[in-house]
Design an enzyme around this catalytic site. Structure first.
Site, PDB file in Angstrom:
ATOM      1  CG  HIS A 197      -5.253  -5.149   0.374  1.00 35.86           C
ATOM      2  ND1 HIS A 197      -5.017  -4.366   0.805  1.00 35.86           N
ATOM      3  CD2 HIS A 197      -4.783  -5.209  -1.156  1.00 35.86           C
ATOM      4  CE1 HIS A 197      -4.208  -3.066   0.196  1.00 35.86           C
ATOM      5  NE2 HIS A 197      -3.813  -3.605  -0.770  1.00 35.86           N
ATOM      6  CD  GLU A 439       0.146   2.799  -2.931  1.00 36.57           C
ATOM      7  OE1 GLU A 439      -0.601   2.316  -3.247  1.00 36.57           O
ATOM      8  OE2 GLU A 439       1.125   2.637  -2.961  1.00 36.57           O
ATOM      9  CG  ASP A 463      -2.649   3.168  -0.061  1.00 38.62           C
ATOM     10  OD1 ASP A 463      -4.037   3.152   0.688  1.00 38.62           O
ATOM     11  OD2 ASP A 463      -2.678   2.904  -0.268  1.00 38.62           O
TER      12      ASP A 463
HETATM   13  C1  PEP Z   1      -3.870   1.477  -5.367  1.00 31.31           C
HETATM   14  O1  PEP Z   1      -3.273   1.749  -3.740  1.00 31.31           O
HETATM   15  O2  PEP Z   1      -4.550   1.682  -5.704  1.00 31.31           O
HETATM   16  C2  PEP Z   1      -2.812  -0.627  -4.639  1.00 31.31           C
HETATM   17  C3  PEP Z   1      -3.128   0.071  -6.290  1.00 31.31           C
HETATM   18  O3  PEP Z   1      -2.217  -0.775  -4.337  1.00 31.31           O
HETATM   19  P1  PEP Z   1      -2.856  -1.434  -3.066  1.00 31.31           P
HETATM   20  O4  PEP Z   1      -4.100  -1.917  -3.392  1.00 31.31           O
HETATM   21  O5  PEP Z   1      -2.060  -2.719  -3.090  1.00 31.31           O
HETATM   22  O6  PEP Z   1      -2.735  -0.507  -1.999  1.00 31.31           O
HETATM   23 MG    MG Z   2      -1.408   1.230  -2.386  1.00 34.23          MG
END
Ligand code: PEP
Ligand code: MG
Length: 580
Positions: A197, A439, A463
């Site tokens: 993140h 996801e 994910d």
């Molecule tokens: C993902 O998992 O693609 C998503 C958009 O959520 P995050 O990156 O916040 O886990």
């Molecule tokens: Mg995600």
């Protein structure tokens, strides 16, 4: 003997946020090992005086930051600094460090490290929830003191006016959200991956970043001049004047490129053969909505609300959340804002929510599981979202849905939230569209039934890729296995898009894949018409859309879907003939 002239050295890592940056290194956190050396009994007082000075200095810095954050962001965000100030001035902590020094005859930094280790363990294992919650704060405060004693310029993160390259062993999302884009020129870390993140945030901030630089702690010192090359994934320490000139030229070229791309902002997102493609923004911090507007996003496809929770010292209440969401909804009107409920776990956590150590955090207490485990927190958030719906178009998105049961339970809490608002006579949107993140592979497999119970789905390829391929998205050691173009991922993405379209439900991708211009023809060919990405990426993606036709895109997708390796998919995307 004169000082040795520092040598130009190039460190290799993974480029996770494009661009180049030149600045001076500021070290954050644990990067350096704390020195340990014996001291004489008569030196203890001198060491204590150093400690007192560091406490005063840290307290002053925290006070300064508290005021600054309060003025710029509000009281709630600033309170965390007040709590830290109290901890840093805690008499008991000072007494423990003093005792330790007297007993072990080790320097003050070593004594602090030992006390932190011991107290941290006691805090984490405590029966008392409040103490458990304080464990991370204690570490943070301890690191601040150590930084001070060892003259690490931690404050440069918030105070430096010049350009700073932030070096850390790992950037936590909570640190990254606190950083001020105007002052941070680049990031470099020892750990992390493309879809950690913090990397996503770096891209959203437009700050070049390189992660996975092995041996960084031994190589880097505060104040080193450095260049971060987020394209190549390299870091130049003590670059020679020739290298600096070369990068300045590249920076100028990039600026010119951005200038030409500015023209794209006002052009419609339509293919050559007239197909409209909706480009939405991924936002996190409240100010990101301004960036979404700047790049003319046609809605927010993903509002990662956890960042609001991460910069506070306790859960924001309904009113506070309502104000935040309402602001975004009003600013984006008439376009929709898709608000994702709190998605904690993995690499995102709150200092004030007790958690146990997990061997596999990404497979653990995450997303909707945390929310369903704390239904009051979820309901409060949903009530705030429903209330914000009165001011524009709002949609609710549930993260980490793995089973129908989870989806149904989340919808049940949503229904209760609406009922409570009704009973309280509070205006709210009674028909907010509900969506599920796809996801987790099980959700993708269940898509034919799952889509029937939602209004839209959003594919979280970050994910989804890590789960399909069993690759931790933040672990640089396995980063070469992390491949969204793997046929295993593509085939499942194709199925989800197909199922959603067949049932007339909107489907978008909000993972990082959607913002990669090279993938656009493939995704168009798979039938995707809603892309959500960091606002800064919109012009590049739009450029590809505007030069594509759906017919060509379909051909590319057809070819990409029959090859068995990611390399061959890439060859198809590069226009080379597939080997079939
Ligand atoms: C993902 O998992 O693609 C998503 C958009 O959520 P995050 O990156 O916040 O886990
Ligand atoms: Mg995600």
């Amino acid at each position: 003997m004169g000082a040795r002239k520092p040598q130009h050295r190039i460190l290799k890592g993974i480029g996770v946020s494009p661009g180049v940056a030149y600045g001076k290194v500021c070290v954050y956190g644990d990067l350096h090992t704390v020195p340990r050396y014996p001291i004489q009994a008569e030196e203890v007082n001198g060491e204590l005086a150093r400690l007192d000075e560091a406490i005063r200095e840290s307290s002053r810095a925290l006070e300064k930051m508290r005021r600054k954050v309060e003025a710029e962001m509000g009281k709630e965000e600033a309170d965390i600094f007040l709590a830290h100030q109290m901890m840093v001035e805690d008499k008991h902590f000072r007494a423990q460090v003093a005792q330790r020094m007297t007993r072990t005859h080790l320097n003050v930094e070593a004594a602090i490290e030992d006390v932190l280790e011991e107290s941290g363990r006691v805090f984490r294992e405590s029966e008392n929830a409040y103490l458990r919650e304080r464990a991370d704060d204690l570490q943070d405060v301890g690191h601040r003191l150590l930084s001070n004693l060892l003259s690490y310029q931690r404050e440069c993160l918030l105070d430096e006016k010049g350009k700073t390259i932030v070096a850390a062993d790992e950037l936590s999302p909570s640190l990254t959200v606190h950083l001020d884009k105007r002052r941070v020129a680049g990031f470099v870390t020892e750990r992390g991956g493309l879809t950690s993140h913090a990397s996503i945030l770096a891209r959203a901030m437009g700050v070049p970043a390189v992660v996975g630089v092995h041996g960084l702690p031994n190589d880097v010192e505060i104040g080193y001049p450095a260049i971060v090359d987020g394209f190549e994934g390299t870091v130049h320490l003590h670059p020679t004047p020739e290298v600096v000139v070369e990068y300045q030229r590249l920076e100028a070229e990039l600026a010119a490129h951005q200038e030409t791309h500015r023209a794209l902002i006002d052009l419609p997102s339509v293919t050559q053969d007239g197909e409209k493609v909706v480009l939405e923004a991924n936002i996190g911090k409240g100010v990101d909505v301004e960036s979404a507007l700047l790049y003319k996003a046609e809605g927010v496809g993903l509002y990662r609300t956890e960042f609001h929770f991460m910069i506070r010292s306790e859960f924001p209440d309904e009113e506070e959340q309502y104000i935040l969401y309402r602001r975004a909804v009003e600013r984006m009107a008439p376009y929709p804002v898709t608000i994702r409920t709190l998605d904690l776990g993995g690499d995102k956590y709150l200092s004030y929510l007790p958690r146990t150590r997990e061997a596999n955090p990404y497979l653990g207490w995450r997303g909707i599981r945390v929310s369903l485990g704390h239904p009051k927190v979820l309901k409060t958030q949903l009530k705030a979202i429903l209330r914000a719906g009165v001011h524009g178009q709002v949609r609710v998105l549930f993260p980490m849905i793995a089973t129908m049961e989870d989806l149904r339970r989340a919808k049940e809490v949503l229904r209760e939230a609406g009922e409570e608002l009704g009973a309280e006579g509070i205006p709210h949107d009674e028909a907010v569209p509900v969506g599920a993140m796809i996801e987790v592979p099980s959700a993708a497999v269940l898509a034919p039934v799952l889509v029937r119970e939602v209004d839209f789905v959003s594919i979280g390829t970050n994910d989804l890729t890590q789960f399909i391929l069993a690759v931790d998205r933040s672990n640089e050691r396995v980063s070469r296995y992390y491949e969204p173009l793997s046929p295993a991922v593509l085939w499942l993405v194709r199925d989800v898009i197909w199922v959603a379209r067949e049932t007339g439900k909107e489907v978008s991708i909000c993972g990082e894949m959607a913002g990669e211009p090279a993938y656009v023809p493939l995704l168009l060919g798979l039938g995707l018409r809603h892309f959500s990405m960091s606002p800064v990426l919109i012009p590049d993606v739009k450029e590809v859309i505007r030069s594509s036709t759906i017919a060509q895109a379909k051909k590319i997708a057809e070819r990409a879907l029959v090859v068995p390796t990611a390399e061959e998919v890439k060859a198809v995307l590069a226009g080379e003939q597939a080997s079939v």
